[in-house]
Design a protein around this motif. Structure first.
Motif, PDB file in Angstrom:
ATOM      1  N   TYR A   5      43.982  37.197  38.093  1.00  0.00           N
ATOM      2  CA  TYR A   5      44.316  36.043  37.289  1.00  0.00           C
ATOM      3  C   TYR A   5      43.613  34.732  37.896  1.00  0.00           C
ATOM      4  O   TYR A   5      43.061  34.041  36.987  1.00  0.00           O
ATOM      5  N   ARG A   6      43.364  34.516  39.076  1.00  0.00           N
ATOM      6  CA  ARG A   6      42.801  33.493  39.618  1.00  0.00           C
ATOM      7  C   ARG A   6      41.294  33.640  39.659  1.00  0.00           C
ATOM      8  O   ARG A   6      40.513  32.587  39.163  1.00  0.00           O
ATOM      9  N   LEU A   7      40.622  34.721  39.820  1.00  0.00           N
ATOM     10  CA  LEU A   7      39.130  34.819  39.625  1.00  0.00           C
ATOM     11  C   LEU A   7      38.846  35.346  38.252  1.00  0.00           C
ATOM     12  O   LEU A   7      37.438  35.124  38.136  1.00  0.00           O
ATOM     13  N   ILE A   8      39.580  35.793  37.454  1.00  0.00           N
ATOM     14  CA  ILE A   8      38.914  36.062  36.284  1.00  0.00           C
ATOM     15  C   ILE A   8      39.529  35.420  35.001  1.00  0.00           C
ATOM     16  O   ILE A   8      38.937  34.825  34.201  1.00  0.00           O
ATOM     17  N   THR A   9      41.035  35.321  35.027  1.00  0.00           N
ATOM     18  CA  THR A   9      41.703  35.014  33.926  1.00  0.00           C
ATOM     19  C   THR A   9      41.464  33.509  33.657  1.00  0.00           C
ATOM     20  O   THR A   9      40.981  32.863  32.539  1.00  0.00           O
ATOM     21  N   LEU A  10      41.964  32.713  34.927  1.00  0.00           N
ATOM     22  CA  LEU A  10      41.591  31.192  34.754  1.00  0.00           C
ATOM     23  C   LEU A  10      40.230  30.850  34.472  1.00  0.00           C
ATOM     24  O   LEU A  10      40.126  29.911  33.494  1.00  0.00           O
ATOM     25  N   PRO A  11      39.171  31.431  35.098  1.00  0.00           N
ATOM     26  CA  PRO A  11      37.906  30.776  34.857  1.00  0.00           C
ATOM     27  C   PRO A  11      37.357  30.924  33.437  1.00  0.00           C
ATOM     28  O   PRO A  11      36.852  30.173  32.696  1.00  0.00           O
ATOM     29  N   LEU A  12      37.863  32.326  32.776  1.00  0.00           N
ATOM     30  CA  LEU A  12      37.504  32.437  31.572  1.00  0.00           C
ATOM     31  C   LEU A  12      38.212  31.743  30.546  1.00  0.00           C
ATOM     32  O   LEU A  12      37.936  31.653  29.120  1.00  0.00           O
ATOM     33  N   LEU A  13      39.426  31.403  30.792  1.00  0.00           N
ATOM     34  CA  LEU A  13      40.393  30.555  30.003  1.00  0.00           C
ATOM     35  C   LEU A  13      40.105  29.072  30.179  1.00  0.00           C
ATOM     36  O   LEU A  13      40.675  28.250  29.439  1.00  0.00           O
ATOM     37  N   ARG A  14      39.103  28.737  31.180  1.00  0.00           N
ATOM     38  CA  ARG A  14      38.782  27.222  31.194  1.00  0.00           C
ATOM     39  C   ARG A  14      38.541  26.254  30.015  1.00  0.00           C
ATOM     40  O   ARG A  14      38.962  25.162  29.536  1.00  0.00           O
ATOM     41  N   PRO A  15      37.739  27.012  29.022  1.00  0.00           N
ATOM     42  CA  PRO A  15      37.356  26.099  27.612  1.00  0.00           C
ATOM     43  C   PRO A  15      38.561  25.622  26.924  1.00  0.00           C
ATOM     44  O   PRO A  15      38.723  24.655  26.434  1.00  0.00           O
ATOM     45  N   ALA A  16      39.565  27.026  26.869  1.00  0.00           N
ATOM     46  CA  ALA A  16      40.832  26.783  25.816  1.00  0.00           C
ATOM     47  C   ALA A  16      41.560  25.748  26.799  1.00  0.00           C
ATOM     48  O   ALA A  16      42.371  24.773  26.307  1.00  0.00           O
ATOM     49  N   LEU A  17      41.690  25.677  28.194  1.00  0.00           N
ATOM     50  CA  LEU A  17      42.319  24.862  28.942  1.00  0.00           C
ATOM     51  C   LEU A  17      42.055  23.490  28.801  1.00  0.00           C
ATOM     52  O   LEU A  17      42.608  22.338  28.640  1.00  0.00           O
ATOM     53  N   LEU A  18      40.606  23.194  28.879  1.00  0.00           N
ATOM     54  CA  LEU A  18      40.026  21.873  28.665  1.00  0.00           C
ATOM     55  C   LEU A  18      40.172  21.310  27.135  1.00  0.00           C
ATOM     56  O   LEU A  18      40.695  20.148  27.061  1.00  0.00           O
ATOM     57  N   VAL A  19      40.049  22.157  26.254  1.00  0.00           N
ATOM     58  CA  VAL A  19      40.495  21.443  24.887  1.00  0.00           C
ATOM     59  C   VAL A  19      41.834  21.218  24.838  1.00  0.00           C
ATOM     60  O   VAL A  19      42.316  20.142  24.278  1.00  0.00           O
ATOM     61  N   GLY A  20      43.053  22.032  25.178  1.00  0.00           N
ATOM     62  CA  GLY A  20      44.208  21.857  25.385  1.00  0.00           C
ATOM     63  C   GLY A  20      44.687  20.468  26.099  1.00  0.00           C
ATOM     64  O   GLY A  20      45.176  19.463  25.618  1.00  0.00           O
ATOM     65  N   LEU A  21      44.031  20.154  27.160  1.00  0.00           N
ATOM     66  CA  LEU A  21      44.223  18.886  28.019  1.00  0.00           C
ATOM     67  C   LEU A  21      43.906  17.882  27.569  1.00  0.00           C
ATOM     68  O   LEU A  21      44.393  16.704  27.416  1.00  0.00           O
ATOM     69  N   VAL A  22      42.691  17.854  26.907  1.00  0.00           N
ATOM     70  CA  VAL A  22      42.146  16.710  26.488  1.00  0.00           C
ATOM     71  C   VAL A  22      42.656  16.290  25.011  1.00  0.00           C
ATOM     72  O   VAL A  22      43.113  15.099  24.684  1.00  0.00           O
ATOM     73  N   ILE A  23      42.969  17.136  24.197  1.00  0.00           N
ATOM     74  CA  ILE A  23      43.861  16.815  22.912  1.00  0.00           C
ATOM     75  C   ILE A  23      45.370  16.218  23.241  1.00  0.00           C
ATOM     76  O   ILE A  23      45.769  15.289  22.742  1.00  0.00           O
ATOM     77  N   ASN A  24      45.777  16.902  24.353  1.00  0.00           N
ATOM     78  CA  ASN A  24      47.145  16.498  24.825  1.00  0.00           C
ATOM     79  C   ASN A  24      47.148  15.159  25.329  1.00  0.00           C
ATOM     80  O   ASN A  24      47.940  14.154  25.134  1.00  0.00           O
ATOM     81  N   LEU A  25      46.157  14.808  26.042  1.00  0.00           N
ATOM     82  CA  LEU A  25      45.990  13.466  26.691  1.00  0.00           C
ATOM     83  C   LEU A  25      45.873  12.482  25.819  1.00  0.00           C
ATOM     84  O   LEU A  25      46.565  11.337  25.527  1.00  0.00           O
ATOM     85  N   ILE A  26      45.121  12.628  24.814  1.00  0.00           N
ATOM     86  CA  ILE A  26      44.953  11.702  23.741  1.00  0.00           C
ATOM     87  C   ILE A  26      46.118  11.504  22.839  1.00  0.00           C
ATOM     88  O   ILE A  26      46.499  10.227  22.533  1.00  0.00           O
ATOM     89  N   ASN A  27      46.963  12.611  22.412  1.00  0.00           N
ATOM     90  CA  ASN A  27      47.883  12.598  21.674  1.00  0.00           C
ATOM     91  C   ASN A  27      49.237  11.956  22.396  1.00  0.00           C
ATOM     92  O   ASN A  27      49.855  11.231  21.733  1.00  0.00           O
TER      93      ASN A  27
END
Length: 300
Positions: free
Chosen positions: A212-234
């Motif tokens: 989870y730490r070495l594979i899932t989270l790094p590969l999920l990083r683009p989606a996490l960043l999109v979710g974070l930025v959109i939520n921060l603005i909203n």
């Protein structure tokens, strides 16, 4: 037989010479009209003296900003806005990540639960907030009735009239309406992770947490960043949740900077515009700082 000579592209039509301009021109015009022009008007208005009836009475210089920073509620509103944004975004991301991982698994009723999650997203945010407001109403709210009948409280409680209880409920409502978009964004990211990667990790003897730490989270990083930025603005700009429940009251105790700007408009349009300029600047700085810290363009 003779060959015609000339510069490359000499025979191209006039439309072809424009390249991609005809295709992007509508988007550019839309950005100019919907984004840049309102920003210009907002900044321009913040330097004017305008009566409550809308008549311009001349230039105000920086007086409106001086008045804004001298407001007794300004720094309290600013502090609550920071707390509101951090808490709502953090809870939304954590819960959405858990839900996305749940929905990425096979289990009975998965399709039904996925559809149910869309409900807060499909409904109007303002309508949802007003629904919660009626549920929390002191005299007719079902929450007070249920808790009184169960003996959990001695009598009706004004949940939204007291900032100490109104703020947690506002956070809960904001998280509730933010979950669908964020969950589906992270779910889409999870579903792009190749199954062969997990298979290779199992062959190498990698444990679940390491995977989870070495594979899932790094590969999920683009989606996490999109979710974070959109939520921060909203969330930073959130208006319907707060206005639909407390209207920023009592006074400005539960107001964020966006709601505070709307409250100021009733007394001073120029000062309200100054608050909007400050709000816009804070959003730009916040997003740029976040993208720099997260190294958006860095290859994982």
């Amino acid at each position: 037989m003779s060959l015609k000579s000339g510069a490359p592209g000499a025979g191209r039509s006039g439309l072809a010479r424009l390249g991609p301009l005809p295709w992007i021109a509508p988007a550019v015009v839309l950005i100019l009209l919907v984004v840049l022009w309102p920003v210009y008007e907002m900044v321009h208005t913040s330097f004017l003296r305008i009566s409550t009836s809308g008549f311009v009475r001349g230039s105000a210089g920086f007086d409106k900003y001086t008045k804004l920073f001298g407001e007794p509620d300004f720094y309290g509103v600013l502090g609550w806005t920071v707390i509101w944004t951090v808490v709502v975004v953090a809870l939304t991301m954590v819960i959405s990540l858990a839900l996305a991982q749940l929905f990425n698994q096979q289990f009975p009723g998965r399709r039904l639960t996925r559809w149910a999650l869309i409900a807060p997203w499909a409904a109007s945010v303002l309508m949802t907030s007003i629904g919660f407001k009626w549920m929390l109403d002191r005299t007719a709210g079902v929450l007070n009735t249920a808790m009184t009948d169960l003996g959990l409280i001695d009598g009706p409680k004004d949940w939204l009239g007291d900032p100490s209880t109104a703020k947690p409920w506002m956070v809960l409502i904001a998280v509730f309406v933010s979950l669908p978009f964020t969950t589906y964004t992270l779910l889409a990211g999870l579903q792009t992770v190749p199954g062969e990667v997990y298979e290779a990790a199992r062959v190498d003897g990698t444990g679940p947490w390491q995977t989870y730490r070495l594979i899932t989270l790094p590969l999920l990083r683009p989606a996490l960043l999109v979710g974070l930025v959109i939520n921060l603005i909203n969330v930073f700009n959130s208006f319907p949740v707060i206005w639909g429940t407390t209207q920023g009251g009592p006074d400005s105790a539960t107001a964020t900077t966006t709601v505070f700007a709307f409250q100021l408009m009733n007394t001073d349009i120029g000062e309200s515009a100054a608050m909007s300029v400050v709000n816009f600047a804070l959003i730009v700085v916040m997003v740029l700082a976040f993208l720099k810290v997260s190294r958006w363009n860095e290859e994982s």
